[in-house]
Write a protein that holds these residues in place. Structure first.
Motif, PDB file in Angstrom:
ATOM      1  N   PHE A 176      16.127  22.452  11.079  1.00 39.93           N
ATOM      2  CA  PHE A 176      15.908  23.396  12.168  1.00 39.93           C
ATOM      3  C   PHE A 176      16.899  24.562  12.098  1.00 39.93           C
ATOM      4  CE2 PHE A 176      14.610  19.220  13.739  1.00 39.93           C
ATOM      5  CZ  PHE A 176      13.290  19.475  14.076  1.00 39.93           C
ATOM      6  N   ALA A 177      16.421  25.751  12.498  1.00 36.21           N
ATOM      7  CA  ALA A 177      17.254  26.940  12.631  1.00 36.21           C
ATOM      8  C   ALA A 177      16.876  27.623  13.944  1.00 36.21           C
ATOM      9  CB  ALA A 177      17.054  27.888  11.451  1.00 36.21           C
ATOM     10  N   TRP A 178      17.833  28.374  14.505  1.00 35.27           N
ATOM     11  CA  TRP A 178      17.612  28.963  15.822  1.00 35.27           C
ATOM     12  C   TRP A 178      18.093  30.404  15.861  1.00 35.27           C
ATOM     13  CZ3 TRP A 178      15.157  26.322  19.718  1.00 35.27           C
ATOM     14  CH2 TRP A 178      15.003  24.938  19.534  1.00 35.27           C
ATOM     15  N   ARG A 179      17.418  31.185  16.666  1.00 40.79           N
ATOM     16  CA  ARG A 179      17.884  32.521  17.033  1.00 40.79           C
ATOM     17  C   ARG A 179      17.474  32.759  18.483  1.00 40.79           C
ATOM     18  NH1 ARG A 179      15.181  36.583  13.714  1.00 40.79           N
ATOM     19  NH2 ARG A 179      16.979  36.788  12.329  1.00 40.79           N
TER      20      ARG A 179
ATOM     21  N   GLU B 183      13.689  32.174  19.138  1.00 45.38           N
ATOM     22  CA  GLU B 183      12.961  32.061  17.878  1.00 45.38           C
ATOM     23  C   GLU B 183      13.435  30.838  17.107  1.00 45.38           C
ATOM     24  OE1 GLU B 183      11.341  35.703  15.422  1.00 45.38           O
ATOM     25  OE2 GLU B 183      13.435  35.310  14.960  1.00 45.38           O
ATOM     26  N   PRO B 184      12.817  29.679  17.306  1.00 43.01           N
ATOM     27  CA  PRO B 184      13.166  28.504  16.508  1.00 43.01           C
ATOM     28  C   PRO B 184      12.393  28.485  15.187  1.00 43.01           C
ATOM     29  CG  PRO B 184      11.606  27.900  18.216  1.00 43.01           C
ATOM     30  CD  PRO B 184      11.888  29.372  18.393  1.00 43.01           C
ATOM     31  N   SER B 185      13.019  27.927  14.163  1.00 43.94           N
ATOM     32  CA  SER B 185      12.386  27.756  12.850  1.00 43.94           C
ATOM     33  C   SER B 185      12.531  26.312  12.418  1.00 43.94           C
ATOM     34  CB  SER B 185      13.034  28.669  11.797  1.00 43.94           C
ATOM     35  OG  SER B 185      12.917  30.023  12.132  1.00 43.94           O
ATOM     36  N   VAL B 186      11.545  25.831  11.679  1.00 39.58           N
ATOM     37  CA  VAL B 186      11.592  24.476  11.151  1.00 39.58           C
ATOM     38  C   VAL B 186      11.144  24.514   9.698  1.00 39.58           C
ATOM     39  CG1 VAL B 186       9.241  23.970  11.972  1.00 39.58           C
ATOM     40  CG2 VAL B 186      10.817  22.091  11.478  1.00 39.58           C
ATOM     41  N   ARG B 187      11.808  23.718   8.878  1.00 40.92           N
ATOM     42  CA  ARG B 187      11.492  23.654   7.452  1.00 40.92           C
ATOM     43  C   ARG B 187      11.342  22.201   7.057  1.00 40.92           C
ATOM     44  NH1 ARG B 187      15.649  26.756   3.847  1.00 40.92           N
ATOM     45  NH2 ARG B 187      16.996  25.056   4.527  1.00 40.92           N
ATOM     46  N   PHE B 188      10.198  21.882   6.450  1.00 43.88           N
ATOM     47  CA  PHE B 188       9.963  20.525   5.970  1.00 43.88           C
ATOM     48  C   PHE B 188       9.218  20.604   4.643  1.00 43.88           C
ATOM     49  CE2 PHE B 188       7.025  21.869   9.211  1.00 43.88           C
ATOM     50  CZ  PHE B 188       5.772  21.669   8.674  1.00 43.88           C
TER      51      PHE B 188
ATOM     52  N   ALA C  44      14.944  33.430  10.471  1.00 41.35           N
ATOM     53  CA  ALA C  44      13.516  33.380  10.724  1.00 41.35           C
ATOM     54  C   ALA C  44      12.762  33.893   9.509  1.00 41.35           C
ATOM     55  CB  ALA C  44      13.164  34.228  11.935  1.00 41.35           C
ATOM     56  N   VAL C  45      11.469  33.557   9.450  1.00 45.16           N
ATOM     57  CA  VAL C  45      10.652  33.943   8.313  1.00 45.16           C
ATOM     58  C   VAL C  45       9.987  35.279   8.605  1.00 45.16           C
ATOM     59  CG1 VAL C  45       8.710  33.280   6.871  1.00 45.16           C
ATOM     60  CG2 VAL C  45      10.211  31.536   7.803  1.00 45.16           C
ATOM     61  N   GLU C  46      10.135  36.239   7.717  1.00 45.07           N
ATOM     62  CA  GLU C  46       9.438  37.509   7.819  1.00 45.07           C
ATOM     63  C   GLU C  46       8.476  37.616   6.635  1.00 45.07           C
ATOM     64  OE1 GLU C  46       9.958  39.353  10.347  1.00 45.07           O
ATOM     65  OE2 GLU C  46      12.046  39.259  10.974  1.00 45.07           O
ATOM     66  N   VAL C  47       7.271  38.138   6.874  1.00 43.03           N
ATOM     67  CA  VAL C  47       6.350  38.377   5.781  1.00 43.03           C
ATOM     68  C   VAL C  47       6.833  39.593   4.986  1.00 43.03           C
ATOM     69  CG1 VAL C  47       3.993  39.057   5.239  1.00 43.03           C
ATOM     70  CG2 VAL C  47       4.420  37.332   6.976  1.00 43.03           C
ATOM     71  N   SER C  48       6.718  39.550   3.679  1.00 40.40           N
ATOM     72  CA  SER C  48       7.054  40.640   2.757  1.00 40.40           C
ATOM     73  C   SER C  48       8.547  40.885   2.674  1.00 40.40           C
ATOM     74  CB  SER C  48       6.336  41.941   3.150  1.00 40.40           C
ATOM     75  OG  SER C  48       4.952  41.776   3.115  1.00 40.40           O
ATOM     76  N   GLU C  49       9.196  40.170   1.809  1.00 37.59           N
ATOM     77  CA  GLU C  49      10.629  40.336   1.586  1.00 37.59           C
ATOM     78  C   GLU C  49      10.816  40.945   0.207  1.00 37.59           C
ATOM     79  OE1 GLU C  49      13.484  37.027   2.387  1.00 37.59           O
ATOM     80  OE2 GLU C  49      13.561  37.081   0.206  1.00 37.59           O
TER      81      GLU C  49
END
Length: 827
Positions: free
Chosen positions: A482-485, A524-529, A206-211
């Motif tokens: 797609f990514a999943w948690r 928590e699904p994620s998608v990247r395009f 998943a995407v977290e702000v501030s890495e």
């Protein structure tokens, strides 16, 4: 240059073919020369089977010398019968700028998941039967020099990552370029050196702000941190400065109790010992430490503030190792033993003696004899790899004690005593389930005890027996958009309390017990395009007590990221976060209110990450709207995370009447080169609260409008390193005393307070200096350091106090100048 053979040989190895080392770019630009002495093991065929640095006057040349030596070919040594024999020799490799060979191939490595430099990754270049080797530097850059023209195959084969290969054509007058972006496909194979760990604002699937990422090899040398991997995060933006530098985290304008601490996703009661001298867990077993200051993943909940997650490495050690460390405050021992091919065992222990060092200093600050904190911790861990996954078992304990006694000659006359301790058993199983899915089961459970004694007969004790079980499934992108948690975070246990203590002028006598449980599912699904990446999350937190109390929080979250170029990233996030009232606060028979519901925070943030040459700039604007905060019963006994409240107290019944607001901006400008690490962290914020609907807005007691940390650490030749840290912070608000009166009944003066939190402590400033020296021996390394904290001996006011008659303020200052010397022997 051949110096010595340690083999019983009639004839020493003789060099047949040598490879000139690639000159480190920063050293070449600065015109630095150097010399490295290597210990080489040459086998019966004349190949170099092992190479290690025996002596070096500049560590910047070490990797280049090792890479070149790996490609050397020798005529083997001959024994007394004239037969080829293995031998061990010392070989000196000299670096002169005028003799630097031309670079023919250069490249970069950045990991696919988090786009971090592949520091230390190994790369090979092959053409026909010729093989050359290179090691990526701290920025993930590698180079090959003095190659013949023609076709070359450049391959990356780092354990735990996918194998990548690129074909390049080396032509006269040009430098061929290669870029690798490997995915971590087998994390259990990743082998870390004993001094390489990361502190990271973690993102995972998943995407977290501030890495943000720092290597522990650098952290060990940071001034003021004593080499502690978790203490290093106190220097990052968004983190306020606690009073006396104790081990609290004030994250984005919230209180210490509003933040949570985890070990591999399971709740820990604390991460620091008293006074913040060290972490309760040895950092050498950690893979990374995640500091998530806001808008974090749905896998975390039940908190309004930030999150710290200590994550243990799943990698088996390449070899057995250990160390003993002794400094001014504590002694530490660590041993890690490889048992067969698939199992390892590690044991770590730490015991402080800071009480013997600081007690005389602290006692001089008042009439009572202050005993500095005493603490110890212990961990034993077994790690096993098999076809059925990775099994990780650990037992850990921590114990802290603090006392103020009546006088130095009577240590049994305790005026104030505080003791915190916990014991935890942890079991974790992880396994690749196929098709990109990964299963993770974590169990952490055990008792947590907190005790308080105050003269003449006051006692308080709280015992929490908590069990946290997490079941989680994750799937990375794995070639799809797609990514999943998804998972279940189950937190359950019992809470027992017993108080018989004077509190704000009245006696508190309470005892009770309550069971609690919170089974919290999340997805928590994620998608990247293209350049866009979006993560949405939903977490459901029930909070159930055995007296019939039930509350539910439903928290949706959203994070987005845009990467228009390789050097620019925009981030944005919004979400809801909830925190439940304390157990006693919702039990009617204990003066609580069963009508209380969860406290809430709506958080939003936008951020920018920009690479500017050798600098990395990160800027984040954040805001939080707090509602349903629990107000009332400020006269009730509780264990305080900071100085107890002063001024007029809200003694009305508990209610969800409070609101609050936090707004701010944080920035980090970081420079990390081969020899220098430095950053400037700035946080400007404002945190306010409104306790009741008819009350006016007040500054929050931990409001710090400006916090600035400037830090630099520089590596010198001959294994010396120097560094410094300067910190500035606004003082916390406090409620002033504007007048006083004499109470004839109590025969003492009592204060008349002004407006709540209308005054502010003086600003804080501290300068810390550090110098290190490493000594490399054949089978072990000795590190020595001197860390001077508060080098200017500034008397920073951390807590306000008053004289007995309230006629004048009597502020309490923090620690004076402390020169801390330490040594560490590692093998």
């Amino acid at each position: 240059m051949l110096w010595l053979s340690l083999a019983l040989a009639q004839q020493l190895p003789s060099l047949e073919s040598a490879v000139p080392p690639v000159y480190p770019q920063p050293a070449l630009e600065q015109g630095r020369s150097g010399s490295v002495v290597l210990r080489l093991s040459v086998d019966e065929a004349g190949a170099v089977r092992f190479a290690a640095v025996e002596q070096s006057d500049d560590p910047a040349f070490d990797d280049a010398a090792l890479d070149a030596a790996r490609a050397f070919r020798f005529a083997p040594a001959l024994d007394q019968r004239g037969e080829p024999a293995p031998a061990e020799i010392l070989w000196e490799m000299r670096f002169e700028p005028s003799l630097a060979p031309p670079v023919r191939i250069e490249g970069t490595i950045r990991t696919a998941a988090v786009r971090q430099p592949g520091a230390g990754f190994r790369v090979e270049a092959r053409s026909g039967g010729v093989v050359r080797y290179a090691t990526a530097d701290g920025e993930g850059r590698f180079r090959f020099a003095d190659l013949d023209d023609g076709a070359w195959s450049v391959a990356l084969a780092e354990p735990g990552y996918e194998a990548l290969e690129a074909s390049v054509e080396v032509v006269p007058g040009k430098v061929a370029t290669v870029a690798f972006s490997p995915k971590q496909t087998r994390p259990w194979e990743v082998q870390e050196d004993f001094d390489e760990v990361v502190v990271v604002y973690e993102r995972e699937a998943a995407v977290e702000v501030s890495e943000r990422v720092l290597s522990t090899e650098d952290i060990y040398y940071l001034p003021g941190t004593a080499g502690d991997v978790v203490k290093a995060i106190q220097n990052l933006p968004g983190v306020g400065r606690p009073a006396f530098g104790i081990g609290q985290l004030l994250i984005r304008g919230t209180a210490p109790e509003d933040s949570a601490y985890y070990l591999d996703g399971a709740r820990l009661p604390a991460v620091f010992h008293f006074a913040g001298f060290s972490t309760v867990l040895n950092g050498d077993i950690l893979e990374d430490v995640a500091l998530l200051s806001g808008n974090y993943s749905a896998r975390y909940g039940r908190t309004l503030g930030g999150v710290v997650d200590l994550r243990v490495s799943e990698a088996l050690p390449e070899r057995s190792s250990g160390y003993v460390s002794v400094d001014l405050f504590q002694a530490t021992g660590f041993v890690e033993q490889r048992i067969g091919e698939n199992t390892s065992l590690s044991v770590s222990g730490r015991r402080s003696y800071v009480d013997a060092v600081l007690t005389p200093v602290l006692s001089g600050l008042g009439s009572s004899a202050v005993r500095a904190p005493r603490y110890y911790d212990f961990q034993v861990r077994a790690l096993h790899h098999s076809d059925q996954g990775v099994v990780d078992a650990m037992f850990l304990l921590s114990d802290d004690a603090f006392r103020v006694v009546g006088d130095m000659d009577d240590a049994d006359e305790v005026q104030i005593g505080l003791n915190d301790r916990f014991q935890k058993a942890r079991l974790r199983w992880t396994h690749d389930l196929g098709s990109g899915w990964r299963g993770d089961v974590t169990f952490l459970g055990g008792p947590e005890v907190r005790m308080f004694d105050i003269a003449p007969d006051g006692k308080a004790r709280e015992t929490t027996t908590a069990v946290n079980t997490r079941l989680e499934l994750t799937r990375g992108y794995e070639g799809t958009p797609f990514a999943w948690r998804t998972g279940l975070d189950l937190y359950t246990g019992g809470f027992r309390w017993e108080y018989d203590v004077e509190t704000f002028g009245s006696r508190t006598v309470e005892k009770g017990f309550a069971w609690f449980t919170s089974p919290s599912p999340y997805i928590e699904p994620s998608v990247r395009f293209g350049v866009f990446e979006v993560t949405s999350g939903l977490r459901i937190d029930p909070w159930i007590l055995d007296n019939g109390y039930t509350a539910v929080a439903v928290d949706p979250r959203f994070v987005g990221r845009i990467r228009p170029t390789d050097t620019t990233t925009f981030e944005a996030a919004v979400g809801q976060f909830s925190q439940f009232p304390g157990v006693r606060q919702v039990i009617d028979s204990q003066g609580g209110s069963s009508d209380l519901g969860p406290q809430r925070s709506i958080q939003a943030s936008v951020g920018l990450e920009q690479q500017l040459g050798p600098f990395q700039l990160e800027v984040t604007m954040f805001g939080s709207e707090l509602s349903n905060l629990v107000s009332g019963r400020e006269d009730a006994f509780r264990f305080f995370t900071g100085p107890p409240p002063v001024g007029p107290l809200d003694t009305a019944p508990y209610a969800n009447d409070g609101t609050g607001r936090v707004v701010g901006v944080e920035s980090l400008l970081q420079l990390k080169s081969e020899r220098t690490l430095g950053w400037l962290a700035v946080t400007a914020s404002r945190s306010t609260r409104v306790k009741r609907p008819d009350a006016k807005s007040e500054l929050f007691e931990y409001d710090q409008p400006l916090v600035v940390t400037a830090l630099v650490s520089h590596q010198l030749p001959r294994r010396w390193r120097i560094g410094g840290r300067a910190r500035f912070g606004s003082g916390n608000p406090y409620t002033p005393v504007v007048n006083r009166y004499y109470d004839l009944d109590r025969r003492e003066f009592s204060p008349i307070y002004g407006e709540i939190d209308s005054a502010r402590l003086p600003a804080f400033f501290s300068l810390d200096l550090r110098i290190d020296k490493d000594f490399q021996f054949r089978k072990w390394q000795l590190t020595t350091y001197l860390d001077v904290q508060n080098a200017t001996n500034r008397q920073n006011v951390d807590v306000i106090g008053w004289t007995d008659d309230y006629s004048a303020e009597d502020p309490i200052a923090g620690l004076p100048l402390i020169p801390a010397f330490g040594v560490k022997g590692a093998w």
